[in-house]
Write an enzyme that holds these catalytic residues in place. Structure first.
Site, PDB file in Angstrom:
ATOM      1  N   ASP A  44       0.852  -1.209   0.000  1.00 56.37           N
ATOM      2  CA  ASP A  44       0.000   0.000   0.000  1.00 56.37           C
ATOM      3  C   ASP A  44       0.884   1.254   0.000  1.00 56.37           C
ATOM      4  O   ASP A  44       0.659   2.192  -0.772  1.00 56.37           O
ATOM      5  CB  ASP A  44      -0.891   0.072   1.258  1.00 56.37           C
ATOM      6  N   GLU A  67      -5.440   7.491   0.186  1.00 58.41           N
ATOM      7  CA  GLU A  67      -5.912   6.803   1.398  1.00 58.41           C
ATOM      8  C   GLU A  67      -4.832   6.764   2.479  1.00 58.41           C
ATOM      9  O   GLU A  67      -5.128   6.875   3.658  1.00 58.41           O
ATOM     10  CB  GLU A  67      -6.354   5.364   1.094  1.00 58.41           C
ATOM     11  N   ASP A 120      -6.476   5.359  -4.237  1.00 55.96           N
ATOM     12  CA  ASP A 120      -6.428   4.255  -3.279  1.00 55.96           C
ATOM     13  C   ASP A 120      -5.342   3.313  -3.797  1.00 55.96           C
ATOM     14  O   ASP A 120      -5.524   2.644  -4.816  1.00 55.96           O
ATOM     15  CB  ASP A 120      -7.786   3.528  -3.188  1.00 55.96           C
ATOM     16  N   ILE A 122      -4.058   0.545  -2.693  1.00 52.63           N
ATOM     17  CA  ILE A 122      -4.607  -0.821  -2.764  1.00 52.63           C
ATOM     18  C   ILE A 122      -6.009  -0.760  -2.187  1.00 52.63           C
ATOM     19  O   ILE A 122      -6.194  -0.586  -0.981  1.00 52.63           O
ATOM     20  CB  ILE A 122      -3.782  -1.860  -1.971  1.00 52.63           C
ATOM     21  N   ASP A 123      -6.985  -0.868  -3.054  1.00 49.55           N
ATOM     22  CA  ASP A 123      -8.355  -0.970  -2.572  1.00 49.55           C
ATOM     23  C   ASP A 123      -8.638  -2.457  -2.446  1.00 49.55           C
ATOM     24  O   ASP A 123      -8.317  -3.240  -3.342  1.00 49.55           O
ATOM     25  CB  ASP A 123      -9.336  -0.331  -3.552  1.00 49.55           C
ATOM     26  N   THR A 125      -7.619  -4.252   0.531  1.00 50.28           N
ATOM     27  CA  THR A 125      -6.407  -4.825   1.153  1.00 50.28           C
ATOM     28  C   THR A 125      -6.694  -6.224   1.704  1.00 50.28           C
ATOM     29  O   THR A 125      -5.838  -7.100   1.639  1.00 50.28           O
ATOM     30  CB  THR A 125      -5.884  -3.883   2.267  1.00 50.28           C
ATOM     31  N   ASP A 264     -12.741   5.182  -2.725  1.00 51.51           N
ATOM     32  CA  ASP A 264     -13.347   3.851  -2.871  1.00 51.51           C
ATOM     33  C   ASP A 264     -14.393   3.816  -3.978  1.00 51.51           C
ATOM     34  O   ASP A 264     -14.960   2.753  -4.247  1.00 51.51           O
ATOM     35  CB  ASP A 264     -14.007   3.410  -1.555  1.00 51.51           C
TER      36      ASP A 264
HETATM   37  P1  AMP Z   1     -14.830  -4.237  -0.412  1.00 52.23           P
HETATM   38  O1  AMP Z   1     -13.652  -4.603  -1.222  1.00 52.23           O
HETATM   39  O2  AMP Z   1     -16.071  -4.092  -1.204  1.00 52.23           O
HETATM   40  O3  AMP Z   1     -14.967  -5.119   0.795  1.00 52.23           O
HETATM   41  O4  AMP Z   1     -14.557  -2.771   0.114  1.00 52.23           O
HETATM   42  C1  AMP Z   1     -13.332  -2.388   0.611  1.00 52.23           C
HETATM   43  C2  AMP Z   1     -13.497  -1.019   1.204  1.00 52.23           C
HETATM   44  O5  AMP Z   1     -14.524  -1.019   2.177  1.00 52.23           O
HETATM   45  C3  AMP Z   1     -12.301  -0.497   1.927  1.00 52.23           C
HETATM   46  O6  AMP Z   1     -11.595   0.332   1.076  1.00 52.23           O
HETATM   47  C4  AMP Z   1     -12.864   0.301   3.116  1.00 52.23           C
HETATM   48  O7  AMP Z   1     -12.563   1.673   2.958  1.00 52.23           O
HETATM   49  C5  AMP Z   1     -14.354   0.114   2.993  1.00 52.23           C
HETATM   50  N1  AMP Z   1     -15.074  -0.134   4.244  1.00 52.23           N
HETATM   51  C6  AMP Z   1     -14.595  -0.418   5.464  1.00 52.23           C
HETATM   52  N2  AMP Z   1     -15.617  -0.559   6.357  1.00 52.23           N
HETATM   53  C7  AMP Z   1     -16.767  -0.363   5.684  1.00 52.23           C
HETATM   54  C8  AMP Z   1     -18.169  -0.369   6.041  1.00 52.23           C
HETATM   55  N3  AMP Z   1     -18.581  -0.613   7.298  1.00 52.23           N
HETATM   56  N4  AMP Z   1     -19.068  -0.135   5.070  1.00 52.23           N
HETATM   57  C9  AMP Z   1     -18.677   0.108   3.807  1.00 52.23           C
HETATM   58  N5  AMP Z   1     -17.375   0.126   3.426  1.00 52.23           N
HETATM   59  C10 AMP Z   1     -16.430  -0.105   4.338  1.00 52.23           C
HETATM   60 MG    MG Z   2     -10.222   1.253  -0.313  1.00 52.74          MG
END
Ligand code: AMP
Ligand code: MG
Length: 323
Positions: A44, A67, A120, A122-123, A125, A264
């Site tokens: 990251d 981020e 971001d 690494i989105d 992670t 994101d």
């Molecule tokens: P995903 O890959 O769809 O699981 O999303 C990853 C992203 O979810 C990360 O970049 C976080 O910033 C974000 N994230 C963390 N907690 C939450 C939450 N409670 N609701 C929605 N997004 C979240």
């Molecule tokens: Mg992210």
């Protein structure tokens, strides 16, 4: 062609960061815990350093809202991790030293303004650590409108339905000029379009949304196939190229205090819109990228093939989830 220098700079930077992330994933993927308890890795930080360095060199006036920041890495107890980040960056920038790398990472501490990039590094992670999907996500915003988006998905096949498909996809979208995907490691760019696929795509991490409600809504609008779980912004890419019809992220209904981060969603939103789809919050409101690092004026996310969008909004209204 609009934003040509921005586009070429972003493609080169994001591709270099993706290469670096894949190398780190093969060798060392231990996670460091951030203050908010979410994981961050050597990759990251190194990816943010490489992308910010490239954007700052080409567009010195532009702010970058990233981020990550280097606060954690400046702590003496993380000296070994900093050395690993520097060594990783050196694979791309041989002259990199610790001070320069910390400075490049902190270039991402910029503020949302008239023209800014959001990154971001690494989105997803958690997906990166699990060996699943993740994305390197970069978008340029001007006067609140996303103008350019470049997103690398190093683990995403070019075609999910073809078992022999090359792995590694780069998505690029310029406002008004459409969206394309191309093999991450070189090859022809092909335009992508949304389609009337029969499935929903959603997060792997079930606490990042409201899976029960999301699946109920998807069924009500005629999506009968089992939902596809996927980490990261790659979900937007799959909707944009027509392999899923709908991505719902109804986090607000289960976590009312949660606000989505701009990094994101920005690149995903322009890729889906330029592929002919529609993106809004769960009230149908446009995402507002001018309010700061969070989407303070939006609740939940709907990204669709366009055709389904109004039906989704009306089901949410019927179920009195929204008024
Ligand atoms: P995903 O890959 O769809 O699981 O999303 C990853 C992203 O979810 C990360 O970049 C976080 O910033 C974000 N994230 C963390 N907690 C939450 C939450 N409670 N609701 C929605 N997004 C979240
Ligand atoms: Mg992210």
């Amino acid at each position: 062609m609009a934003y040509e220098l921005e586009k070429q700079t972003a493609i080169a930077a994001v591709t270099a960061a993706a290469t670096l992330c894949e190398q780190v994933r093969q060798t060392r993927t231990a996670a460091i815990e951030k203050q908010d308890r979410s994981p961050v890795t050597i990759a990251d930080f190194a990816a943010q350093a490489v992308v910010c360095r490239a954007i700052a060199a080409a567009f010195p006036q532009d702010a970058i809202v990233g981020e990550e920041n280097a606060d954690l890495l400046r702590q003496p107890q993380l000296r070994a991790e900093l050395a690993q980040v520097v060594e990783t960056v050196q694979a791309i920038v041989p002259s990199a030293d610790p001070e320069a790398v910390l400075g490049w990472i902190d270039r991402g501490k910029g503020q949302v303004g008239g023209r800014y990039w959001t990154l971001d590094p690494i989105d997803g992670t958690k997906g990166f650590l699990r060996g699943d999907q993740y994305a390197i996500a970069l978008a340029l915003i001007e006067a609140g409108e996303i103008k350019l988006g470049v997103m690398a998905c190093p683990a995403l096949p070019l075609d999910l339905t073809d078992p022999n498909s090359a792995i590694g996809t780069l998505f690029v979208a310029v406002r008004g000029e459409g969206a394309v995907q191309m093999p991450l490691h070189g090859g022809e760019a092909r335009p992508i379009r949304v389609a009337s696929a029969d499935r929903l795509i959603e997060s792997v991490e079930l606490d990042r949304g409201n899976p029960d409600l999301q699946r109920q809504v998807a069924k009500r609008v005629g999506l009968t196939a089992p939902p596809l779980p996927m980490d990261s912004l790659a979900k937007y890419g799959v909707v944009a190229r027509g392999q899923a019809a709908l991505y719902l992220r109804l986090s607000w209904t289960t976590a009312p205090d949660y606000r989505e981060n701009i990094w994101d969603h920005a690149v995903g939103a322009i890729v889906v819109e330029e592929a002919g789809g529609r993106v809004s919050d769960m009230y149908g409101k446009a995402l507002d990228f001018s309010a700061g690092a969070k989407l303070l004026n939006n609740r939940g996310i709907i990204a669709s093939n366009g055709a389904l969008h109004d039906a989704v909004l009306s089901v949410l209204r019927d179920q009195a989830v929204i008024s």
